[in-house]
Scaffold this active site. Structure first.
Site, PDB file in Angstrom:
ATOM      1  N   HIS A 121       0.704  -0.806  -0.313  1.00 13.76           N
ATOM      2  CA  HIS A 121       0.149   0.016   0.047  1.00 13.76           C
ATOM      3  C   HIS A 121       0.930   1.534  -0.091  1.00 13.76           C
ATOM      4  O   HIS A 121       0.289   2.219   0.030  1.00 13.76           O
ATOM      5  CB  HIS A 121      -1.300  -0.165   1.416  1.00 13.76           C
ATOM      6  CG  HIS A 121      -1.943  -0.913   0.884  1.00 13.76           C
ATOM      7  ND1 HIS A 121      -3.035  -2.148   2.467  1.00 13.76           N
ATOM      8  CD2 HIS A 121      -2.695  -1.438   0.208  1.00 13.76           C
ATOM      9  CE1 HIS A 121      -3.922  -2.701   1.757  1.00 13.76           C
ATOM     10  NE2 HIS A 121      -3.371  -2.851   0.553  1.00 13.76           N
ATOM     11  N   GLY A 194      -1.677  -9.629  13.098  1.00 15.87           N
ATOM     12  CA  GLY A 194      -2.159  -7.828  12.982  1.00 15.87           C
ATOM     13  C   GLY A 194      -2.952  -6.997  11.814  1.00 15.87           C
ATOM     14  O   GLY A 194      -2.833  -5.849  11.541  1.00 15.87           O
ATOM     15  N   ALA A 238       1.581  -8.851  18.729  1.00 20.72           N
ATOM     16  CA  ALA A 238       3.088  -9.270  18.192  1.00 20.72           C
ATOM     17  C   ALA A 238       4.107  -9.321  18.685  1.00 20.72           C
ATOM     18  O   ALA A 238       5.079  -9.846  18.302  1.00 20.72           O
ATOM     19  CB  ALA A 238       3.160  -8.157  16.718  1.00 20.72           C
TER      20      ALA A 238
HETATM   21  C1  BV8 Z   1      -8.190  -2.196  -5.537  1.00 24.51           C
HETATM   22  C2  BV8 Z   1      -3.354   3.457   2.411  1.00 24.51           C
HETATM   23  C3  BV8 Z   1      -8.412  -2.812  -7.863  1.00 24.51           C
HETATM   24  C4  BV8 Z   1      -3.575   4.263   2.734  1.00 24.51           C
HETATM   25  C5  BV8 Z   1      -4.949   1.260   2.720  1.00 24.51           C
HETATM   26  C6  BV8 Z   1     -15.293  -0.733  -3.958  1.00 24.51           C
HETATM   27  C7  BV8 Z   1     -14.657  -0.014  -4.451  1.00 24.51           C
HETATM   28  C8  BV8 Z   1     -13.067  -0.063  -4.861  1.00 24.51           C
HETATM   29  C9  BV8 Z   1     -12.710  -1.356  -4.354  1.00 24.51           C
HETATM   30  C10 BV8 Z   1     -12.910  -1.689  -3.617  1.00 24.51           C
HETATM   31  C11 BV8 Z   1     -14.745  -2.200  -2.938  1.00 24.51           C
HETATM   32  N1  BV8 Z   1     -14.943  -2.775  -2.111  1.00 24.51           N
HETATM   33  C12 BV8 Z   1     -13.734  -3.555  -1.904  1.00 24.51           C
HETATM   34  C13 BV8 Z   1     -12.986  -2.755  -2.462  1.00 24.51           C
HETATM   35  C14 BV8 Z   1     -11.705  -3.333  -2.204  1.00 24.51           C
HETATM   36  C15 BV8 Z   1     -10.809  -2.117  -1.388  1.00 24.51           C
HETATM   37  C16 BV8 Z   1     -11.693  -2.904   0.100  1.00 24.51           C
HETATM   38  O1  BV8 Z   1     -10.781  -3.551   0.130  1.00 24.51           O
HETATM   39  N2  BV8 Z   1     -11.962  -2.238   0.636  1.00 24.51           N
HETATM   40  C17 BV8 Z   1     -12.524  -2.448   1.999  1.00 24.51           C
HETATM   41  C18 BV8 Z   1     -12.636  -1.707   3.037  1.00 24.51           C
HETATM   42  C19 BV8 Z   1     -13.556  -3.718   2.060  1.00 24.51           C
HETATM   43  N3  BV8 Z   1      -9.650  -2.543  -2.054  1.00 24.51           N
HETATM   44  C20 BV8 Z   1      -8.795  -1.384  -2.410  1.00 24.51           C
HETATM   45  O2  BV8 Z   1      -9.443  -0.598  -3.135  1.00 24.51           O
HETATM   46  C21 BV8 Z   1      -7.468  -1.572  -3.115  1.00 24.51           C
HETATM   47  N4  BV8 Z   1      -7.908  -1.032  -4.406  1.00 24.51           N
HETATM   48  O3  BV8 Z   1      -9.514  -3.463  -5.090  1.00 24.51           O
HETATM   49  O4  BV8 Z   1      -8.026  -1.998  -6.721  1.00 24.51           O
HETATM   50  C22 BV8 Z   1      -9.786  -1.519  -7.505  1.00 24.51           C
HETATM   51  C23 BV8 Z   1      -9.597  -0.881  -8.345  1.00 24.51           C
HETATM   52  C24 BV8 Z   1     -11.534  -0.171  -8.259  1.00 24.51           C
HETATM   53  C25 BV8 Z   1     -12.085  -0.624  -8.348  1.00 24.51           C
HETATM   54  C26 BV8 Z   1     -12.352  -2.218  -7.475  1.00 24.51           C
HETATM   55  C27 BV8 Z   1     -11.610  -2.668  -7.402  1.00 24.51           C
HETATM   56  C28 BV8 Z   1      -6.663  -0.468  -2.591  1.00 24.51           C
HETATM   57  C29 BV8 Z   1      -6.246  -0.981  -0.880  1.00 24.51           C
HETATM   58  C30 BV8 Z   1      -6.095   0.034  -0.354  1.00 24.51           C
HETATM   59  C31 BV8 Z   1      -6.150   1.063   0.752  1.00 24.51           C
HETATM   60  N5  BV8 Z   1      -5.540   1.876   1.219  1.00 24.51           N
HETATM   61  N6  BV8 Z   1      -3.915   1.920   2.977  1.00 24.51           N
HETATM   62  C32 BV8 Z   1      -4.351   4.772   4.173  1.00 24.51           C
HETATM   63  O5  BV8 Z   1      -2.955   3.875   4.888  1.00 24.51           O
HETATM   64  O6  BV8 Z   1      -3.879   5.883   4.245  1.00 24.51           O
HETATM   65  S1  BV8 Z   1      -5.919   0.506   3.870  1.00 24.51           S
HETATM   66  C33 BV8 Z   1      -5.164   0.153   5.597  1.00 24.51           C
HETATM   67  O7  BV8 Z   1      -6.588   0.035   6.018  1.00 24.51           O
HETATM   68  C34 BV8 Z   1      -4.316   0.040   6.101  1.00 24.51           C
HETATM   69  O8  BV8 Z   1      -2.773  -0.215   5.106  1.00 24.51           O
HETATM   70  C35 BV8 Z   1      -5.073  -2.005   5.600  1.00 24.51           C
HETATM   71  O9  BV8 Z   1      -4.637  -2.276   5.027  1.00 24.51           O
HETATM   72  C36 BV8 Z   1      -6.528  -1.223   6.235  1.00 24.51           C
HETATM   73  C37 BV8 Z   1      -6.099  -1.600   7.988  1.00 24.51           C
HETATM   74  O10 BV8 Z   1      -6.490  -2.940   7.905  1.00 24.51           O
HETATM   75  P1  BV8 Z   1      -5.364  -3.538   9.227  1.00 24.51           P
HETATM   76  O11 BV8 Z   1      -4.096  -3.065   8.745  1.00 24.51           O
HETATM   77  O12 BV8 Z   1      -5.429  -4.550   9.800  1.00 24.51           O
HETATM   78  O13 BV8 Z   1      -5.545  -2.856  10.400  1.00 24.51           O
HETATM   79  P2  BV8 Z   1      -6.821  -2.888  11.086  1.00 24.51           P
HETATM   80  O14 BV8 Z   1      -6.418  -0.957  11.982  1.00 24.51           O
HETATM   81  O15 BV8 Z   1      -8.055  -2.550  10.364  1.00 24.51           O
HETATM   82  O16 BV8 Z   1      -6.337  -3.776  11.919  1.00 24.51           O
HETATM   83  C38 BV8 Z   1      -5.886  -4.139  12.919  1.00 24.51           C
HETATM   84  C39 BV8 Z   1      -5.658  -5.099  13.791  1.00 24.51           C
HETATM   85  O17 BV8 Z   1      -4.800  -4.775  14.207  1.00 24.51           O
HETATM   86  C40 BV8 Z   1      -6.820  -5.743  13.880  1.00 24.51           C
HETATM   87  O18 BV8 Z   1      -7.316  -6.693  13.847  1.00 24.51           O
HETATM   88  C41 BV8 Z   1      -6.293  -5.839  16.085  1.00 24.51           C
HETATM   89  O19 BV8 Z   1      -6.669  -7.149  16.656  1.00 24.51           O
HETATM   90  C42 BV8 Z   1      -4.822  -6.024  15.572  1.00 24.51           C
HETATM   91  N7  BV8 Z   1      -3.666  -5.813  16.483  1.00 24.51           N
HETATM   92  C43 BV8 Z   1      -4.203  -4.421  17.619  1.00 24.51           C
HETATM   93  N8  BV8 Z   1      -2.699  -4.555  18.306  1.00 24.51           N
HETATM   94  C44 BV8 Z   1      -2.291  -5.759  18.020  1.00 24.51           C
HETATM   95  C45 BV8 Z   1      -2.701  -6.422  16.956  1.00 24.51           C
HETATM   96  N9  BV8 Z   1      -2.606  -7.412  16.240  1.00 24.51           N
HETATM   97  C46 BV8 Z   1      -0.848  -7.617  16.985  1.00 24.51           C
HETATM   98  N10 BV8 Z   1      -0.774  -6.599  18.044  1.00 24.51           N
HETATM   99  C47 BV8 Z   1      -1.074  -5.648  18.254  1.00 24.51           C
HETATM  100  N11 BV8 Z   1      -0.614  -5.352  19.899  1.00 24.51           N
END
Ligand code: BV8
Length: 248
Positions: A121, A194, A238
């Site tokens: 990303h 994570g 982690a």
């Molecule tokens: C794509 C950079 C092709 C920016 C990020 C409708 C239209 C368009 C696309 C979509 C659509 N529907 C679905 C999609 C696909 C979409 C998607 O997946 N959406 C989701 C919301 C459903 N994906 C995309 O758009 C991707 N591109 O598909 O292109 C396309 C193109 C056009 C049309 C269709 C398809 C691009 C996705 C990339 C987005 N950019 N980041 C920025 O950072 O600002 S995403 C960003 O959010 C992060 O990078 C990461 O990927 C995500 C967050 O997720 P996590 O990392 O899991 O973090 P989160 O906070 O959610 O969870 C933390 C976890 O850690 C928890 O489980 C917690 O329990 C745990 N934790 C907490 N503490 C600890 C721990 N674990 C271990 N130790 C600890 N101490």
């Protein structure tokens, strides 16, 4: 947990190739708010998907620019934690055996010493132009020379600077995704650390690994959307789990 740790360590000891898929949770113990938590305080009003999109940036450039500026500023004060370091040290002891695939844009795996990190990303530390610059070939005009502002803009054509991260709705970097898919399809174990497993195509890599018969091990203190794929789930953080899991 001890028994699970022992079983997970045994899996890893027999693995010739290990793929790691990490998310914001691996950086939580470095003090980096996870993606969802990042909505505390100033950003409680917006869902991440409403900020991390090109459309949001075009509609509200200052709000989105400020959100990234605030995240960048907080990164300046943080260090990789024991989880990042355990992965980097494992790579040093077992060259070529472990590939880090990360959804994170914080650069902490790289700063911990992990090599060849597949950053799906992008990077919060880098900028690029929002549009092909009208007066310059893309890349010919250095964003570092942009006029300061929120966002900075090209002094000649007004083209705004944007963070070099992949926004929702944007394609992932082809090369990184291809290499990540290769790593997922050749690994004997995928270590999922994570991540809530909600964002695709990154989360799909865990499905791919499972589909080719890899053992899937999850390290996460809370349930995730990938749990049903896991052969083993280590319900811990982690920084606590990885040093004990990878100490061989
Ligand atoms: C794509 C950079 C092709 C920016 C990020 C409708 C239209 C368009 C696309 C979509 C659509 N529907 C679905 C999609 C696909 C979409 C998607 O997946 N959406 C989701 C919301 C459903 N994906 C995309 O758009 C991707 N591109 O598909 O292109 C396309 C193109 C056009 C049309 C269709 C398809 C691009 C996705 C990339 C987005 N950019 N980041 C920025 O950072 O600002 S995403 C960003 O959010 C992060 O990078 C990461 O990927 C995500 C967050 O997720 P996590 O990392 O899991 O973090 P989160 O906070 O959610 O969870 C933390 C976890 O850690 C928890 O489980 C917690 O329990 C745990 N934790 C907490 N503490 C600890 C721990 N674990 C271990 N130790 C600890 N101490």
């Amino acid at each position: 947990m001890e028994d699970l740790l022992a079983r997970a360590r045994q899996c890893l000891q027999h693995a010739a190739h290990i793929a790691v898929l990490s998310g914001a949770g691996i950086s939580a113990e470095s003090g980096v708010p996870t993606f969802r938590d990042a909505q505390t305080g100033l950003w409680a009003r917006f869902r991440p998907e409403e900020l991390a999109t090109e459309d949001a940036f075009r509609r509200h450039p200052e709000r989105v620019w400020d959100w990234y500026a605030e995240r960048r500023a907080s990164l300046a004060a943080v260090q990789p934690n024991a989880g990042h370091l355990a992965l980097a040290e494992f790579e040093r002891r077992h060259p070529g055996r472990l590939t880090v695939i990360t959804q994170n844009v914080d650069g902490l795996h790289q700063r911990a010493g992990s090599q060849g990190v597949l950053a799906l990303h992008g990077s919060l530390a880098e900028d690029r132009w929002l549009d092909p610059c009208a007066l310059h070939r893309q890349g010919a005009c250095d964003v570092a020379r942009a006029e300061p502002g929120r966002p900075p803009r090209c002094p000649q054509c007004g083209n705004p600077v944007r963070p070099a991260v992949i926004w929702f709705g944007e394609m992932l970097p082809e090369d990184a995704l291809r290499q990540a898919e290769q790593a997922a399809s050749r690994c004997d174990v995928m270590l999922v650390v994570g991540t809530a497993g909600a964002v695709y195509p990154a989360a799909g890599l865990a499905h791919q690994a499972r589909a080719v018969g890899a053992q899937v091990i999850i390290v996460n203190p809370h349930p995730s959307e990938l749990d049903e794929l896991a052969h083993l789930r280590l319900a811990g953080s982690a920084a606590q789990v990885l040093p004990r899991l990878l100490d061989f």
